[in-house]
Design an enzyme around this catalytic site. Structure first.
Site, PDB file in Angstrom:
ATOM      1  N   ASP A   1       0.817  -1.122  -0.039  1.00  0.00           N
ATOM      2  CA  ASP A   1       0.018  -0.113  -0.109  1.00  0.00           C
ATOM      3  C   ASP A   1       0.753   1.127   0.043  1.00  0.00           C
ATOM      4  O   ASP A   1       0.809   2.003   0.938  1.00  0.00           O
ATOM      5  CB  ASP A   1      -0.926  -0.065   1.277  1.00  0.00           C
ATOM      6  CG  ASP A   1      -1.631   1.158   1.330  1.00  0.00           C
ATOM      7  OD1 ASP A   1      -1.990   2.159   0.291  1.00  0.00           O
ATOM      8  OD2 ASP A   1      -2.137   1.460   2.502  1.00  0.00           O
TER       9      ASP A   1
ATOM     10  N   GLU B   1       4.201  -7.497   7.614  1.00  0.00           N
ATOM     11  CA  GLU B   1       3.015  -8.045   7.273  1.00  0.00           C
ATOM     12  C   GLU B   1       2.887  -9.382   6.266  1.00  0.00           C
ATOM     13  O   GLU B   1       2.366  -9.181   5.256  1.00  0.00           O
ATOM     14  CB  GLU B   1       1.981  -7.221   6.911  1.00  0.00           C
ATOM     15  CG  GLU B   1       1.754  -6.200   8.146  1.00  0.00           C
ATOM     16  CD  GLU B   1       0.496  -5.353   7.735  1.00  0.00           C
ATOM     17  OE1 GLU B   1      -0.188  -5.488   6.691  1.00  0.00           O
ATOM     18  OE2 GLU B   1      -0.110  -4.707   8.726  1.00  0.00           O
TER      19      GLU B   1
ATOM     20  N   TYR C   1      -5.739  -2.892  13.333  1.00  0.00           N
ATOM     21  CA  TYR C   1      -6.636  -2.000  12.724  1.00  0.00           C
ATOM     22  C   TYR C   1      -8.102  -2.124  13.432  1.00  0.00           C
ATOM     23  O   TYR C   1      -9.246  -2.111  12.705  1.00  0.00           O
ATOM     24  CB  TYR C   1      -6.603  -2.056  11.332  1.00  0.00           C
ATOM     25  CG  TYR C   1      -5.342  -1.246  10.843  1.00  0.00           C
ATOM     26  CD1 TYR C   1      -5.189  -0.010  10.819  1.00  0.00           C
ATOM     27  CD2 TYR C   1      -4.202  -2.166  10.581  1.00  0.00           C
ATOM     28  CE1 TYR C   1      -4.113   0.598  10.411  1.00  0.00           C
ATOM     29  CE2 TYR C   1      -3.135  -1.685   9.974  1.00  0.00           C
ATOM     30  CZ  TYR C   1      -3.059  -0.091   9.939  1.00  0.00           C
ATOM     31  OH  TYR C   1      -1.735   0.585   9.370  1.00  0.00           O
TER      32      TYR C   1
ATOM     33  N   GLU D   1       1.786  -0.369  14.069  1.00  0.00           N
ATOM     34  CA  GLU D   1       0.617   0.217  13.294  1.00  0.00           C
ATOM     35  C   GLU D   1      -0.623   0.057  13.972  1.00  0.00           C
ATOM     36  O   GLU D   1      -0.946  -0.978  14.184  1.00  0.00           O
ATOM     37  CB  GLU D   1       0.711  -0.221  11.936  1.00  0.00           C
ATOM     38  CG  GLU D   1       1.777   0.007  11.058  1.00  0.00           C
ATOM     39  CD  GLU D   1       1.579  -0.486   9.375  1.00  0.00           C
ATOM     40  OE1 GLU D   1       0.130  -0.693   8.997  1.00  0.00           O
ATOM     41  OE2 GLU D   1       2.375  -0.691   8.757  1.00  0.00           O
TER      42      GLU D   1
HETATM   43  C1  BDP Z   1      -1.198  -2.129   6.704  1.00  0.00           C
HETATM   44  C2  BDP Z   1       0.319  -1.930   6.085  1.00  0.00           C
HETATM   45  C3  BDP Z   1       0.517  -0.594   5.601  1.00  0.00           C
HETATM   46  C4  BDP Z   1      -0.904   0.004   5.256  1.00  0.00           C
HETATM   47  C5  BDP Z   1      -1.953   0.047   6.167  1.00  0.00           C
HETATM   48  C6  BDP Z   1      -3.259   0.643   5.789  1.00  0.00           C
HETATM   49  O1  BDP Z   1       1.610  -2.660   6.778  1.00  0.00           O
HETATM   50  O2  BDP Z   1       1.603  -0.469   4.747  1.00  0.00           O
HETATM   51  O3  BDP Z   1      -0.681   1.373   4.476  1.00  0.00           O
HETATM   52  O4  BDP Z   1      -2.163  -1.164   6.802  1.00  0.00           O
HETATM   53  O5  BDP Z   1      -4.022  -0.049   5.337  1.00  0.00           O
HETATM   54  O6  BDP Z   1      -1.466  -3.395   6.750  1.00  0.00           O
HETATM   55  O7  BDP Z   1      -3.304   1.838   6.122  1.00  0.00           O
END
Ligand code: BDP
Length: 636
Positions: A178, A450, A507, A542
């Site tokens: 991404d 990932e 997330y 993240e």
């Molecule tokens: C994670 C990835 C990252 C993406 C992020 C997203 O490591 O590169 O930009 O998600 O979805 O899975 O914003």
């Protein structure tokens, strides 16, 4: 070694406007590397080519592009060893000198170089052509998608017409990651001069005991190939005149000789330039009494300097004295438990794309200070070396990551069996560690981001354990090693728990439990219960949500700035309850360009800052939070 201008070394910068032409299908047959087409454009180097002009192909096509320019080396460089160095060309590169292949290189984020001493004549122009290939597939890092499915597509392969259309469309350059696939000569190009016998490498390792530090060093020396190779059959003036400058060609072994003019001398200087210790020889140990340790900002990132001479060559390396250790679910810097506050980032900006941007680096580090952050991860590739130098100096801590992102192609195929990347991944890791080993700012290696660890847990374990061991063996400072685990079934994943630090990307409240921050907190708690049972420190590398700047709502719905602020405020409270939780890296530092798709309105908008570096609402919350969290002893 990073290029340096000093009393013995010079640099000819090749930054500026180069001739540029994208392959239109005729390049190979017409031998553009020998005969560069007259009809071409001027493009700026170093920078990605994609956004410099309005050509649609530059953004979307899978192709090779050709760069070309004339170069003249000033006569003052006569008798010097000359090396052409590229800091990074994405992704694969071939370099031609006067139409002849000089070198080729695989991978877009690490430097490569070739000696050209005997191939050019000083004072006479020669032609340089660089072919850069932006193609990504299962053999590249980062990984490209060979299945023809877009990363953020809504393609429904059940629909016959969709299936047929995809077949009809044919080969596309689709990232399995991404961020926009910015390509070209992304970093500086330089011709670097050294004396014919030169310092090739320097490794510094520090150990701290109660009242002193032991600084051990190892210097590798080299000799230009014009004095090491049998050049009897070479009749160029260049080689002859260079030889005549070198009285002892017979003794050119590539290691320091007994000749007093070619011994290694090392002087260790403090920040003020006062001599702390001195030594002679290719390796040795120096003692620093009462050392000033390198501490992350707002502590003092104190830097010493090691001044090395070898014959007529000299090199200065700045370094820090600090210790790193993972113990008892803690990450210790200088023996004190450190709490990571910061971000995953990208090298990304308007027009320049992924091009080296020292001005932006200064701004970004300034914003890191402003917001009270102390660290970032070089997601998802090694950054330009200038950024590490800046962070050494400014006391920002770096998790240094390889470009291994996108290893995984769906639940059906085992990527560790089908993707031919194993050896290449090791090579990249080796080069990255060799490049960055002396930086005090680098405190943790990340093997990748990932990958699939859930569907093929055993394969994954073999693959990553091997790299883990290799990284430890390669690093002279033996820093901790990690890799970044994605949001999968963490109970099935066998790899993450074997790393020195458990790094997780999560997330909850965005891709899962969308819009429900309360449920996200609950999920976080359940997952942290799981990790608590392991004897490892855990951090989040993240977590985040997209916020469109200027989009507001009293009830904080998804995509508003209020939602992003509340997301961090509430989830961070969960982190505060866990003593083994050693840090939080938001995704992402700033909005960034990526592949187009249904979830990406003008890029990825999870930035705490906008792409032009204005703070979103959450930035003010994080500033308040992080200014109240000390670097050390937060969870004590
Ligand atoms: C994670 C990835 C990252 C993406 C992020 C997203 O490591 O590169 O930009 O998600 O979805 O899975 O914003």
């Amino acid at each position: 070694m990073y290029p340096q201008e000093n009393g013995s070394r010079g640099i000819i910068w090749l930054d500026g406007i180069w001739n540029f032409k994208a392959d239109d299908g005729s390049a190979e047959e017409a031998h553009w590397e020998r005969e560069f087409p007259r009809e071409c454009e001027g493009l700026y180097v170093p920078a990605s080519y994609n956004d410099q002009r309005e050509e649609k192909r530059y953004r979307f096509d899978r192709m090779k592009v050709y760069y070309h320019r004339d170069v003249v080396i000033p006569r003052v460089y006569e008798g010097q060893r000359l090396v052409l160095r590229f800091d990074a060309v994405a992704h694969n590169a071939e370099v031609y000198l006067n139409g002849e292949l000089l070198c080729s290189h695989r991978g877009g984020f690490l430097p490569f170089e070739a000696e050209i001493t005997d191939l050019v004549r000083v004072g006479e122009p020669f032609e340089l052509t660089v072919v850069a290939d932006n193609r990504i597939d299962h053999s590249t890092l980062p990984v490209g998608n060979e299945e023809g499915s877009a990363f953020f597509g809504s393609d429904n392969a059940q629909v016959p017409a969709v299936r047929e259309a995809k077949k009809w469309r044919g080969e596309l350059n689709l990232p399995n990651f991404d961020f926009f696939n910015y390509c070209g000569i992304n970093r500086h190009v330089r011709i670097c001069s050294t004396p014919l016998h030169y310092i090739e490498d320097l490794t510094i390792v520090t150990k701290v005991t109660e009242r002193e530090a032991a600084v051990s060093y190892e210097v590798k020396t080299g000799s230009s190939r014009i004095v090491t190779e049998d050049r009897a059959d070479t009749s160029t003036n260049r080689a002859v005149s260079a030889r005549s400058n070198c009285p002892d060609t017979e003794n050119a072994t590539g290691t320091a000789s007994n000749d007093p003019d070619r011994r290694v001398f090392v002087t260790l200087l403090d920040r003020e330039g006062a001599i702390v210790a001195q030594s002679e020889g290719e390796r040795g140990e120096l003692t620093v009494p009462e050392p000033r340790l390198w501490e992350p900002y707002p502590g003092d990132p104190y830097l010493y300097r090691m001044y090395v001479t070898y014959g007529s060559d000299e090199y200065v390396e700045e370094f820090g004295i600090r210790t790193i250790e993972v113990r008892d679910q803690k990450f210790l810097i200088n023996g004190k438990p450190f709490y990571f506050k910061g971000f995953g980032k990208h090298e990304d900006f308007y027009i320049r794309g992924r091009g080296v941007n020292e001005l932006l680096n200064v701004k970004d580090v300034s914003l890191l200070h402003w917001i009270g952050a102390n660290s970032f991860r070089t997601s998802h590739y090694p950054y330009a070396e200038e950024m590490y130098q800046l962070c050494d100096r400014e006391g920002i801590v770096i998790i240094d990551e390889t470009p291994a992102v996108g290893i995984g192609a769906g639940a059906q195929t085992d990527p560790y069996k089908t993707m031919p990347i194993r050896d290449y991944h090791k090579e990249v890791l080796k080069t990255m560690i060799a490049r960055d080993k002396n930086h005090p700012s680098v405190i943790l290696w990340s093997l990748g981001n990932e990958p699939d660890t859930e569907n093929f847990p055993e394969s994954a374990l073999t693959y990553w354990s091997d790299l883990y061991e290799y990284a430890h063996a390669l690093d002279p400072q033996n820093r901790p090693v990690t890799f970044v685990c994605c949001q999968n079934d963490y109970t099935k994943d066998l790899v993450t728990r074997t790393m020195d630090v458990v790094c997780i990307n999560r997330y909850y409240g965005w891709y899962n439990l969308s819009g429900d921050i309360e449920a996200a907190c609950y999920a976080w708690n359940r997952e942290l219960d799981f990790w608590e049972g392991l004897d490892k420190p855990v951090m989040v590398t993240e977590y985040g949500c997209d916020a469109l700047p200027g989009n507001h709502g009293v009830n904080g719905e998804m995509f508003t700035e209020e939602y992003q602020e509340e997301y961090y405020r509430r989830i961070d409270r969960v982190f505060d309850q866990r003593s083994f939780f050693i840090g939080e890296h938001c995704w992402c530092f700033a909005d960034f360009g990526t592949i187009q798709g249904v979830m990406r309105p003008d890029g990825n908008r999870k930035g705490i800052f906008t792409r032009e570096r204005r703070p979103k609402l959450a930035a003010h919350f994080l500033k308040e939070r992080w200014e109240a969290i000390p670097n050390f002893g937060y969870k004590e």
